[in-house]
Write an enzyme that holds these catalytic residues in place. Structure first.
Site, PDB file in Angstrom:
ATOM      1  N   ASN A 248      -6.324   2.506   6.312  1.00 47.83           N
ATOM      2  CA  ASN A 248      -6.306   1.217   5.606  1.00 47.83           C
ATOM      3  C   ASN A 248      -6.638   0.032   6.518  1.00 47.83           C
ATOM      4  O   ASN A 248      -5.780  -0.827   6.785  1.00 47.83           O
ATOM      5  CB  ASN A 248      -4.926   1.005   4.971  1.00 47.83           C
ATOM      6  CG  ASN A 248      -4.988   1.161   3.468  1.00 47.83           C
ATOM      7  OD1 ASN A 248      -6.039   0.958   2.844  1.00 47.83           O
ATOM      8  ND2 ASN A 248      -3.860   1.522   2.862  1.00 47.83           N
TER       9      ASN A 248
ATOM     10  N   GLY B 190      -7.321   3.466  -3.474  1.00 46.04           N
ATOM     11  CA  GLY B 190      -7.014   4.429  -2.414  1.00 46.04           C
ATOM     12  C   GLY B 190      -5.553   4.866  -2.444  1.00 46.04           C
ATOM     13  O   GLY B 190      -5.246   6.047  -2.234  1.00 46.04           O
ATOM     14  N   ASP B 191      -4.646   3.928  -2.715  1.00 48.38           N
ATOM     15  CA  ASP B 191      -3.205   4.265  -2.729  1.00 48.38           C
ATOM     16  C   ASP B 191      -2.899   5.280  -3.827  1.00 48.38           C
ATOM     17  O   ASP B 191      -2.146   6.243  -3.618  1.00 48.38           O
ATOM     18  CB  ASP B 191      -2.354   3.010  -2.998  1.00 48.38           C
ATOM     19  CG  ASP B 191      -2.655   1.872  -2.034  1.00 48.38           C
ATOM     20  OD1 ASP B 191      -3.145   2.157  -0.924  1.00 48.38           O
ATOM     21  OD2 ASP B 191      -2.406   0.708  -2.406  1.00 48.38           O
TER      22      ASP B 191
ATOM     23  N   ASP C 112       0.782  -1.243   0.000  1.00 49.09           N
ATOM     24  CA  ASP C 112       0.000   0.000   0.000  1.00 49.09           C
ATOM     25  C   ASP C 112       0.817   1.299   0.000  1.00 49.09           C
ATOM     26  O   ASP C 112       0.689   2.115  -0.902  1.00 49.09           O
ATOM     27  CB  ASP C 112      -1.050  -0.006   1.122  1.00 49.09           C
ATOM     28  CG  ASP C 112      -0.449   0.074   2.522  1.00 49.09           C
ATOM     29  OD1 ASP C 112       0.701  -0.374   2.720  1.00 49.09           O
ATOM     30  OD2 ASP C 112      -1.135   0.585   3.425  1.00 49.09           O
TER      31      ASP C 112
ATOM     32  N   TRP D 209       1.403 -14.546   2.339  1.00 45.66           N
ATOM     33  CA  TRP D 209       2.459 -15.155   3.141  1.00 45.66           C
ATOM     34  C   TRP D 209       3.368 -14.001   3.579  1.00 45.66           C
ATOM     35  O   TRP D 209       4.305 -13.631   2.879  1.00 45.66           O
ATOM     36  CB  TRP D 209       3.272 -16.158   2.320  1.00 45.66           C
ATOM     37  CG  TRP D 209       2.518 -17.387   1.941  1.00 45.66           C
ATOM     38  CD1 TRP D 209       2.541 -18.591   2.591  1.00 45.66           C
ATOM     39  CD2 TRP D 209       1.637 -17.559   0.814  1.00 45.66           C
ATOM     40  NE1 TRP D 209       1.721 -19.483   1.944  1.00 45.66           N
ATOM     41  CE2 TRP D 209       1.151 -18.886   0.858  1.00 45.66           C
ATOM     42  CE3 TRP D 209       1.188 -16.712  -0.214  1.00 45.66           C
ATOM     43  CZ2 TRP D 209       0.260 -19.384  -0.089  1.00 45.66           C
ATOM     44  CZ3 TRP D 209       0.299 -17.207  -1.154  1.00 45.66           C
ATOM     45  CH2 TRP D 209      -0.152 -18.530  -1.085  1.00 45.66           C
ATOM     46  N   ARG D 210       3.007 -13.401   4.705  1.00 49.81           N
ATOM     47  CA  ARG D 210       3.765 -12.224   5.131  1.00 49.81           C
ATOM     48  C   ARG D 210       4.034 -12.244   6.641  1.00 49.81           C
ATOM     49  O   ARG D 210       4.585 -11.286   7.174  1.00 49.81           O
ATOM     50  CB  ARG D 210       3.032 -10.936   4.729  1.00 49.81           C
ATOM     51  CG  ARG D 210       1.756 -10.706   5.503  1.00 49.81           C
ATOM     52  CD  ARG D 210       0.839  -9.631   4.961  1.00 49.81           C
ATOM     53  NE  ARG D 210       1.442  -8.349   4.658  1.00 49.81           N
ATOM     54  CZ  ARG D 210       0.720  -7.255   4.381  1.00 49.81           C
ATOM     55  NH1 ARG D 210      -0.604  -7.299   4.403  1.00 49.81           N
ATOM     56  NH2 ARG D 210       1.315  -6.130   4.084  1.00 49.81           N
TER      57      ARG D 210
ATOM     58  N   ASN E 250       2.932   1.609  -3.078  1.00 49.34           N
ATOM     59  CA  ASN E 250       2.175   1.968  -4.285  1.00 49.34           C
ATOM     60  C   ASN E 250       2.008   3.493  -4.381  1.00 49.34           C
ATOM     61  O   ASN E 250       2.168   4.086  -5.456  1.00 49.34           O
ATOM     62  CB  ASN E 250       0.780   1.333  -4.263  1.00 49.34           C
ATOM     63  CG  ASN E 250       0.835  -0.188  -4.216  1.00 49.34           C
ATOM     64  OD1 ASN E 250       1.841  -0.799  -4.542  1.00 49.34           O
ATOM     65  ND2 ASN E 250      -0.267  -0.795  -3.790  1.00 49.34           N
TER      66      ASN E 250
ATOM     67  N   TYR F 187       2.187 -12.268  -1.846  1.00 47.36           N
ATOM     68  CA  TYR F 187       0.760 -12.583  -1.979  1.00 47.36           C
ATOM     69  C   TYR F 187       0.463 -13.113  -3.369  1.00 47.36           C
ATOM     70  O   TYR F 187       1.139 -12.771  -4.339  1.00 47.36           O
ATOM     71  CB  TYR F 187      -0.142 -11.402  -1.605  1.00 47.36           C
ATOM     72  CG  TYR F 187      -0.115 -10.204  -2.527  1.00 47.36           C
ATOM     73  CD1 TYR F 187       0.818  -9.191  -2.359  1.00 47.36           C
ATOM     74  CD2 TYR F 187      -1.082 -10.067  -3.538  1.00 47.36           C
ATOM     75  CE1 TYR F 187       0.811  -8.080  -3.177  1.00 47.36           C
ATOM     76  CE2 TYR F 187      -1.087  -8.955  -4.363  1.00 47.36           C
ATOM     77  CZ  TYR F 187      -0.132  -7.964  -4.175  1.00 47.36           C
ATOM     78  OH  TYR F 187      -0.126  -6.867  -4.988  1.00 47.36           O
TER      79      TYR F 187
ATOM     80  N   LYS G 172     -12.499   9.344   1.787  1.00 47.19           N
ATOM     81  CA  LYS G 172     -12.763   8.768   0.459  1.00 47.19           C
ATOM     82  C   LYS G 172     -14.014   7.902   0.542  1.00 47.19           C
ATOM     83  O   LYS G 172     -14.319   7.354   1.590  1.00 47.19           O
ATOM     84  CB  LYS G 172     -11.559   7.910   0.029  1.00 47.19           C
ATOM     85  CG  LYS G 172     -10.296   8.699  -0.199  1.00 47.19           C
ATOM     86  CD  LYS G 172      -9.069   7.784  -0.303  1.00 47.19           C
ATOM     87  CE  LYS G 172      -8.504   7.419   1.037  1.00 47.19           C
ATOM     88  NZ  LYS G 172      -7.297   6.573   0.975  1.00 47.19           N
TER      89      LYS G 172
HETATM   90  P1  ADP Z   1      -9.864   2.190  -0.925  1.00 45.57           P
HETATM   91  O1  ADP Z   1      -9.235   1.597  -2.134  1.00 45.57           O
HETATM   92  O2  ADP Z   1      -8.857   2.647   0.075  1.00 45.57           O
HETATM   93  O3  ADP Z   1     -10.984   1.370  -0.330  1.00 45.57           O
HETATM   94  P2  ADP Z   1     -11.944   3.895  -2.035  1.00 45.57           P
HETATM   95  O4  ADP Z   1     -12.696   2.687  -2.484  1.00 45.57           O
HETATM   96  O5  ADP Z   1     -12.702   4.812  -1.157  1.00 45.57           O
HETATM   97  O6  ADP Z   1     -10.532   3.557  -1.364  1.00 45.57           O
HETATM   98  O7  ADP Z   1     -11.495   4.643  -3.359  1.00 45.57           O
HETATM   99  C1  ADP Z   1     -10.488   5.629  -3.379  1.00 45.57           C
HETATM  100  C2  ADP Z   1     -10.765   6.560  -4.528  1.00 45.57           C
HETATM  101  O8  ADP Z   1     -10.747   5.818  -5.756  1.00 45.57           O
HETATM  102  C3  ADP Z   1     -12.142   7.224  -4.472  1.00 45.57           C
HETATM  103  O9  ADP Z   1     -12.090   8.421  -3.717  1.00 45.57           O
HETATM  104  C4  ADP Z   1     -12.415   7.481  -5.948  1.00 45.57           C
HETATM  105  O10 ADP Z   1     -11.766   8.672  -6.354  1.00 45.57           O
HETATM  106  C5  ADP Z   1     -11.749   6.297  -6.636  1.00 45.57           C
HETATM  107  N1  ADP Z   1     -12.715   5.213  -6.869  1.00 45.57           N
HETATM  108  C6  ADP Z   1     -12.819   4.034  -6.205  1.00 45.57           C
HETATM  109  N2  ADP Z   1     -13.802   3.261  -6.720  1.00 45.57           N
HETATM  110  C7  ADP Z   1     -14.343   3.960  -7.739  1.00 45.57           C
HETATM  111  C8  ADP Z   1     -15.379   3.720  -8.709  1.00 45.57           C
HETATM  112  N3  ADP Z   1     -16.094   2.584  -8.706  1.00 45.57           N
HETATM  113  N4  ADP Z   1     -15.632   4.673  -9.617  1.00 45.57           N
HETATM  114  C9  ADP Z   1     -14.936   5.832  -9.662  1.00 45.57           C
HETATM  115  N5  ADP Z   1     -13.932   6.124  -8.789  1.00 45.57           N
HETATM  116  C10 ADP Z   1     -13.642   5.221  -7.853  1.00 45.57           C
END
Ligand code: ADP
Length: 320
Positions: A180, A272-273, A46, A117-118, A49, A103, A240
């Protein structure tokens, strides 16, 4: 405007370029390469990335990874990959007794699942030596870590890391935290929640993802998530929310940004990353928080339209 813009990322105006240190674990990734039982090896994790995408967006920043690997062939291949990406590795310790975590990605009707495996990876000991840790982040003006960085450590390492980050923040560095939440890496949910809030207490900027926060902290809405992290002492909170509207509270003001609609979601790994990387880069590139958040959302939109954690970026459509 310039002063505000810089203050979001580094607290005092600085003359030198940004030196960004990310703390955590990079793993070996084995992902299906075709329909038969062949796998392709890559590397991901994470905080790594985020650093990797950040270097693509801000090549002039110093980007340093703080971690630990083995002294075996695959660990050296990982270090070489980092060097090829121009990520600095002088703070990646070498452990002759251990190796990198791994992984495996499984595909079942297009759905990806992960086996890890970490448990005895070298990175688990990255915070064992407080002096080494302090020295490793000593040069940086921005320090980034996550709930996973905390989760993989032993109790003593967690305390060492939190102490180092607290003094980093007190000395004027900006500390950034992505909670996370990964309950499987913790003894139990309560332990995870306690350490996550301790992580937030030493951080200036926190970037939680609402769906996980609602599940484990019981937050009723994105504002409850924002308030909990503001109450912990963070000054900037970005909540997010997958494809839905996200919020950012900075300097007491909350703004709302909706990600662009993603028409072709192939793999949400590293959404998210990569979002975080786009946001951090945007804080230097643009005048407003809205634009910085929009860059994060555009980058994440590209990343989820391709398979894998680290994908090639189309710079052209990112900044238009
Ligand atoms: P994580 O990967 O940490 O769970 P999120 O799912 O909240 O984080 O997504 C992080 C960012 O990625 C969001 O704020 C958005 O900008 C983008 N994102 C994630 N999923 C989608 C989606 N289905 N459509 C458009 N943007 C997305």
């Amino acid at each position: 405007m310039q002063a505000n813009k810089i203050n979001a990322l580094v607290k005092k105006p600085i003359q030198e370029p940004i030196k960004f240190a990310a703390i955590g674990e990079c793993m070996v990734e084995m992902a299906p390469a075709g329909t038969d039982a062949t796998y392709q090896m890559a590397f991901a994790g994470d905080t790594f990335n985020t650093l990797w995408y950040l270097k693509k967006l801000r090549p002039t920043w110093s980007t340093q990874f703080v971690s630990r690997v083995g002294t075996d062939t695959v660990s050296y291949a990982m270090l070489q990959m980092m060097a090829d990406a121009e990520i600095e590795t002088q703070s990646v310790g070498r452990d002759p007794q251990r190796t990198a975590g791994l992984y495996l990605v499984s595909l079942d009707n297009g759905e990806r699942s992960f086996s890890y495996w970490r448990g005895t990876s070298a990175a688990r000991l990255l915070a064992r030596n407080p002096e080494w840790l302090e020295k490793s982040i000593g040069d940086a003006n921005v320090v980034y870590f996550s709930g996973i960085s905390l989760a993989i450590l032993e109790d003593e390492g967690r305390e060492n890391l939190l102490t180092a980050l607290k003094s980093a923040r007190a000395s004027g560095k900006t500390v950034i935290f992505d909670p996370n939440l990964r309950p499987r890496l913790w003894d139990d949910t309560q332990q995870m929640k306690d350490y996550i809030m301790q992580g937030a207490q030493v951080s200036d900027i926190v970037l939680p993802s609402y769906d996980d926060e609602a599940e484990y902290f019981g937050d009723a809405d994105i504002f409850a998530t924002r308030n909990r992290y503001l109450n912990a002492g963070s000054t900037t909170v970005v909540v997010k929310n997958g494809p839905d509207e996200m919020i950012c509270c900075h300097d007491g003001e909350t703004i709302h940004v909706t990600p662009p609609v993603a028409r072709n979601v192939v793999d949400t790994t590293a959404a998210g990353d990569s979002f975080n990387a786009g946001f951090f880069a945007g804080l230097e590139m643009y005048e407003t928080m809205e634009d910085a958040l929009a860059l994060g959302a555009k980058l994440a939109g590209q990343v989820i339209s391709k398979r894998g954690a680290l994908v090639e970026i189309d710079h052209g459509t990112l900044t238009t």
